[in-house]
Design a protein around this motif. Structure first.
Motif, PDB file in Angstrom:
ATOM      1  N   PRO A  79     -26.011 -21.937 -28.708  1.00  0.00           N
ATOM      2  CA  PRO A  79     -24.867 -22.075 -27.793  1.00  0.00           C
ATOM      3  C   PRO A  79     -24.003 -20.831 -27.695  1.00  0.00           C
ATOM      4  O   PRO A  79     -23.445 -20.544 -26.629  1.00  0.00           O
ATOM      5  N   ASP A  80     -23.863 -20.056 -28.794  1.00  0.00           N
ATOM      6  CA  ASP A  80     -23.073 -18.824 -28.710  1.00  0.00           C
ATOM      7  C   ASP A  80     -23.894 -17.634 -28.229  1.00  0.00           C
ATOM      8  O   ASP A  80     -23.385 -16.518 -28.149  1.00  0.00           O
ATOM      9  N   GLN A  81     -25.174 -17.878 -27.929  1.00  0.00           N
ATOM     10  CA  GLN A  81     -26.091 -16.881 -27.365  1.00  0.00           C
ATOM     11  C   GLN A  81     -26.360 -15.700 -28.296  1.00  0.00           C
ATOM     12  O   GLN A  81     -26.741 -14.624 -27.856  1.00  0.00           O
ATOM     13  N   ASP A  82     -26.173 -15.921 -29.598  1.00  0.00           N
ATOM     14  CA  ASP A  82     -26.411 -14.865 -30.575  1.00  0.00           C
ATOM     15  C   ASP A  82     -27.758 -14.995 -31.270  1.00  0.00           C
ATOM     16  O   ASP A  82     -28.184 -14.072 -31.970  1.00  0.00           O
ATOM     17  N   LYS A  83     -28.447 -16.170 -31.134  1.00  0.00           N
ATOM     18  CA  LYS A  83     -29.684 -16.410 -31.862  1.00  0.00           C
ATOM     19  C   LYS A  83     -30.701 -17.105 -30.957  1.00  0.00           C
ATOM     20  O   LYS A  83     -30.348 -17.710 -29.947  1.00  0.00           O
ATOM     21  N   ILE A  84     -31.962 -16.994 -31.350  1.00  0.00           N
ATOM     22  CA  ILE A  84     -33.013 -17.788 -30.732  1.00  0.00           C
ATOM     23  C   ILE A  84     -33.804 -18.466 -31.853  1.00  0.00           C
ATOM     24  O   ILE A  84     -33.818 -17.994 -32.986  1.00  0.00           O
ATOM     25  N   ILE A  85     -34.448 -19.567 -31.511  1.00  0.00           N
ATOM     26  CA  ILE A  85     -35.309 -20.254 -32.456  1.00  0.00           C
ATOM     27  C   ILE A  85     -36.573 -20.677 -31.723  1.00  0.00           C
ATOM     28  O   ILE A  85     -36.515 -21.053 -30.548  1.00  0.00           O
ATOM     29  N   ILE A  86     -37.701 -20.568 -32.387  1.00  0.00           N
ATOM     30  CA  ILE A  86     -38.981 -20.919 -31.773  1.00  0.00           C
ATOM     31  C   ILE A  86     -39.787 -21.778 -32.741  1.00  0.00           C
ATOM     32  O   ILE A  86     -39.527 -21.795 -33.951  1.00  0.00           O
ATOM     33  N   GLU A  87     -40.761 -22.496 -32.190  1.00  0.00           N
ATOM     34  CA  GLU A  87     -41.691 -23.238 -33.023  1.00  0.00           C
ATOM     35  C   GLU A  87     -43.016 -22.492 -33.077  1.00  0.00           C
ATOM     36  O   GLU A  87     -43.518 -22.033 -32.050  1.00  0.00           O
ATOM     37  N   ASP A  88     -43.577 -22.368 -34.266  1.00  0.00           N
ATOM     38  CA  ASP A  88     -44.897 -21.767 -34.447  1.00  0.00           C
ATOM     39  C   ASP A  88     -45.882 -22.904 -34.715  1.00  0.00           C
ATOM     40  O   ASP A  88     -45.815 -23.558 -35.758  1.00  0.00           O
ATOM     41  N   ASP A  89     -46.802 -23.138 -33.784  1.00  0.00           N
ATOM     42  CA  ASP A  89     -47.735 -24.253 -33.903  1.00  0.00           C
ATOM     43  C   ASP A  89     -48.731 -24.089 -35.041  1.00  0.00           C
ATOM     44  O   ASP A  89     -49.177 -25.068 -35.636  1.00  0.00           O
ATOM     45  N   ILE A  90     -49.118 -22.852 -35.338  1.00  0.00           N
ATOM     46  CA  ILE A  90     -50.094 -22.612 -36.394  1.00  0.00           C
ATOM     47  C   ILE A  90     -49.447 -22.704 -37.777  1.00  0.00           C
ATOM     48  O   ILE A  90     -49.958 -23.365 -38.685  1.00  0.00           O
ATOM     49  N   GLN A  91     -48.319 -22.048 -37.942  1.00  0.00           N
ATOM     50  CA  GLN A  91     -47.638 -22.066 -39.234  1.00  0.00           C
ATOM     51  C   GLN A  91     -46.853 -23.357 -39.462  1.00  0.00           C
ATOM     52  O   GLN A  91     -46.368 -23.594 -40.574  1.00  0.00           O
ATOM     53  N   LYS A  92     -46.725 -24.202 -38.414  1.00  0.00           N
ATOM     54  CA  LYS A  92     -45.949 -25.439 -38.507  1.00  0.00           C
ATOM     55  C   LYS A  92     -44.543 -25.141 -39.010  1.00  0.00           C
ATOM     56  O   LYS A  92     -44.038 -25.750 -39.958  1.00  0.00           O
ATOM     57  N   ALA A  93     -43.903 -24.182 -38.352  1.00  0.00           N
ATOM     58  CA  ALA A  93     -42.603 -23.722 -38.813  1.00  0.00           C
ATOM     59  C   ALA A  93     -41.687 -23.409 -37.642  1.00  0.00           C
ATOM     60  O   ALA A  93     -42.138 -23.152 -36.517  1.00  0.00           O
ATOM     61  N   PHE A  94     -40.379 -23.434 -37.927  1.00  0.00           N
ATOM     62  CA  PHE A  94     -39.368 -22.948 -37.000  1.00  0.00           C
ATOM     63  C   PHE A  94     -38.971 -21.549 -37.466  1.00  0.00           C
ATOM     64  O   PHE A  94     -38.741 -21.333 -38.663  1.00  0.00           O
ATOM     65  N   ILE A  95     -38.891 -20.599 -36.541  1.00  0.00           N
ATOM     66  CA  ILE A  95     -38.524 -19.226 -36.891  1.00  0.00           C
ATOM     67  C   ILE A  95     -37.298 -18.849 -36.079  1.00  0.00           C
ATOM     68  O   ILE A  95     -37.280 -18.994 -34.854  1.00  0.00           O
ATOM     69  N   GLU A  96     -36.276 -18.349 -36.770  1.00  0.00           N
ATOM     70  CA  GLU A  96     -35.011 -18.004 -36.128  1.00  0.00           C
ATOM     71  C   GLU A  96     -34.760 -16.504 -36.230  1.00  0.00           C
ATOM     72  O   GLU A  96     -34.992 -15.896 -37.275  1.00  0.00           O
ATOM     73  N   TYR A  97     -34.293 -15.910 -35.119  1.00  0.00           N
ATOM     74  CA  TYR A  97     -33.951 -14.490 -35.053  1.00  0.00           C
ATOM     75  C   TYR A  97     -32.570 -14.355 -34.417  1.00  0.00           C
ATOM     76  O   TYR A  97     -32.124 -15.239 -33.683  1.00  0.00           O
ATOM     77  N   ASN A  98     -31.917 -13.217 -34.670  1.00  0.00           N
ATOM     78  CA  ASN A  98     -30.745 -12.909 -33.871  1.00  0.00           C
ATOM     79  C   ASN A  98     -31.181 -12.115 -32.643  1.00  0.00           C
ATOM     80  O   ASN A  98     -32.339 -11.706 -32.532  1.00  0.00           O
ATOM     81  N   MET A  99     -30.265 -11.927 -31.716  1.00  0.00           N
ATOM     82  CA  MET A  99     -30.621 -11.287 -30.452  1.00  0.00           C
ATOM     83  C   MET A  99     -30.922  -9.794 -30.594  1.00  0.00           C
ATOM     84  O   MET A  99     -31.433  -9.172 -29.670  1.00  0.00           O
ATOM     85  N   ASP A 100     -30.626  -9.227 -31.767  1.00  0.00           N
ATOM     86  CA  ASP A 100     -31.014  -7.840 -32.029  1.00  0.00           C
ATOM     87  C   ASP A 100     -32.457  -7.754 -32.503  1.00  0.00           C
ATOM     88  O   ASP A 100     -32.984  -6.655 -32.703  1.00  0.00           O
ATOM     89  N   GLY A 101     -33.088  -8.914 -32.721  1.00  0.00           N
ATOM     90  CA  GLY A 101     -34.480  -8.934 -33.135  1.00  0.00           C
ATOM     91  C   GLY A 101     -34.690  -9.085 -34.621  1.00  0.00           C
ATOM     92  O   GLY A 101     -35.837  -9.040 -35.093  1.00  0.00           O
ATOM     93  N   ASN A 102     -33.612  -9.261 -35.391  1.00  0.00           N
ATOM     94  CA  ASN A 102     -33.734  -9.394 -36.834  1.00  0.00           C
ATOM     95  C   ASN A 102     -34.096 -10.826 -37.214  1.00  0.00           C
ATOM     96  O   ASN A 102     -33.518 -11.784 -36.701  1.00  0.00           O
ATOM     97  N   HIS A 103     -35.049 -10.947 -38.133  1.00  0.00           N
ATOM     98  CA  HIS A 103     -35.473 -12.258 -38.613  1.00  0.00           C
ATOM     99  C   HIS A 103     -34.386 -12.868 -39.490  1.00  0.00           C
ATOM    100  O   HIS A 103     -33.894 -12.237 -40.424  1.00  0.00           O
ATOM    101  N   ILE A 104     -33.984 -14.103 -39.180  1.00  0.00           N
ATOM    102  CA  ILE A 104     -32.965 -14.796 -39.967  1.00  0.00           C
ATOM    103  C   ILE A 104     -33.617 -15.694 -41.013  1.00  0.00           C
ATOM    104  O   ILE A 104     -33.325 -15.597 -42.198  1.00  0.00           O
ATOM    105  N   GLN A 105     -34.517 -16.573 -40.558  1.00  0.00           N
ATOM    106  CA  GLN A 105     -35.158 -17.490 -41.497  1.00  0.00           C
ATOM    107  C   GLN A 105     -36.376 -18.144 -40.856  1.00  0.00           C
ATOM    108  O   GLN A 105     -36.506 -18.197 -39.634  1.00  0.00           O
ATOM    109  N   THR A 106     -37.266 -18.622 -41.723  1.00  0.00           N
ATOM    110  CA  THR A 106     -38.412 -19.426 -41.329  1.00  0.00           C
ATOM    111  C   THR A 106     -38.308 -20.753 -42.078  1.00  0.00           C
ATOM    112  O   THR A 106     -38.146 -20.760 -43.299  1.00  0.00           O
ATOM    113  N   ILE A 107     -38.392 -21.855 -41.339  1.00  0.00           N
ATOM    114  CA  ILE A 107     -38.200 -23.186 -41.917  1.00  0.00           C
ATOM    115  C   ILE A 107     -39.413 -24.035 -41.579  1.00  0.00           C
ATOM    116  O   ILE A 107     -39.869 -24.051 -40.434  1.00  0.00           O
ATOM    117  N   LYS A 108     -39.913 -24.761 -42.557  1.00  0.00           N
ATOM    118  CA  LYS A 108     -41.001 -25.696 -42.318  1.00  0.00           C
ATOM    119  C   LYS A 108     -40.451 -27.121 -42.339  1.00  0.00           C
ATOM    120  O   LYS A 108     -40.019 -27.600 -43.398  1.00  0.00           O
TER     121      LYS A 108
END
Length: 203
Positions: A79-108
């Protein structure tokens, strides 16, 4: 005619910048007031454009290392447009990045298969649909996850039963963000649900 229902006030066409670094094909997408985000399937890539269609950057890369992705699915912008989150179908995980492209976390998530999501409920939580194939009385089941603690809370839809449909068209469930939470339309029940920021769910 004046008596017809007006669905939209206006339509905006945005021409995306096209170059060898940002070619799109078969992409999942998410839009906000500032950004257009695309997650392509083959090859897997995440592309960020501004609302004028100018290519800003690609995020992450395909692989199996920390912060890398294998096969992308749904993507969403916070909502604050500072992050994105995606689902990885192979790794069965959610991956979050900031808009600068830095990896924040990977969650299963606890579910082995996510049917739809993750979708930001607010800055610190997401909602998604668990695909519980063997539990037709609770299919799909909406789950909220706290992105800081990774705690999951099931938001059960009452009086729901999935028909035993083996063939025919299948419509994905959908999420839509509003001021106080999100709206959720499941795939077969003719009901729109409001999921509030306090995790209350009402038809």
């Amino acid at each position: 005619r004046s008596s017809d229902l007006e669905i939209v006030d206006s339509i905006e066409y945005i021409k995306l910048e096209t170059n060898k670094n940002c070619l799109l094909s078969g992409a999942y997408k998410a839009f906000s007031e500032k950004y257009l985000a695309f997650a392509t399937v083959k090859p897997a890539n995440i592309f960020i454009f501004n609302k004028q269609g100018r290519f800003i950057r690609s995020i992450g890369k395909q692989g199996q290392g920390p912060g890398e992705y294998s096969e992308l699915s749904m993507i969403d912008i916070s909502p604050d447009q500072d992050k994105i989150i995606i689902e990885d179908d192979i790794q069965k995980a959610f991956i979050e990045y900031n808009m600068d492209g830095n990896h924040i976390q990977t969650i299963k998530p606890s579910a082995p298969l996510v049917l739809k999501g993750p979708f930001y409920l607010d800055q610190n939580s997401v909602v998604y649909v668990q695909n519980s194939i063997k539990d037709s009385l609770n299919f799909p089941r909406v789950v909220a996850m706290n992105l800081k603690t990774h705690q999951e809370i099931s938001l059960n839809i009452v009086d729901f039963e999935r028909p035993n449909v083996k063939n025919g068209a299948y419509i994905d469930p959908e999420f839509l963000r509003i001021d106080n939470g999100v709206l959720f339309k499941d795939c077969v029940k003719d009901t729109l649900y409001h999921i509030a920021n306090d995790l209350s769910l009402t038809p």
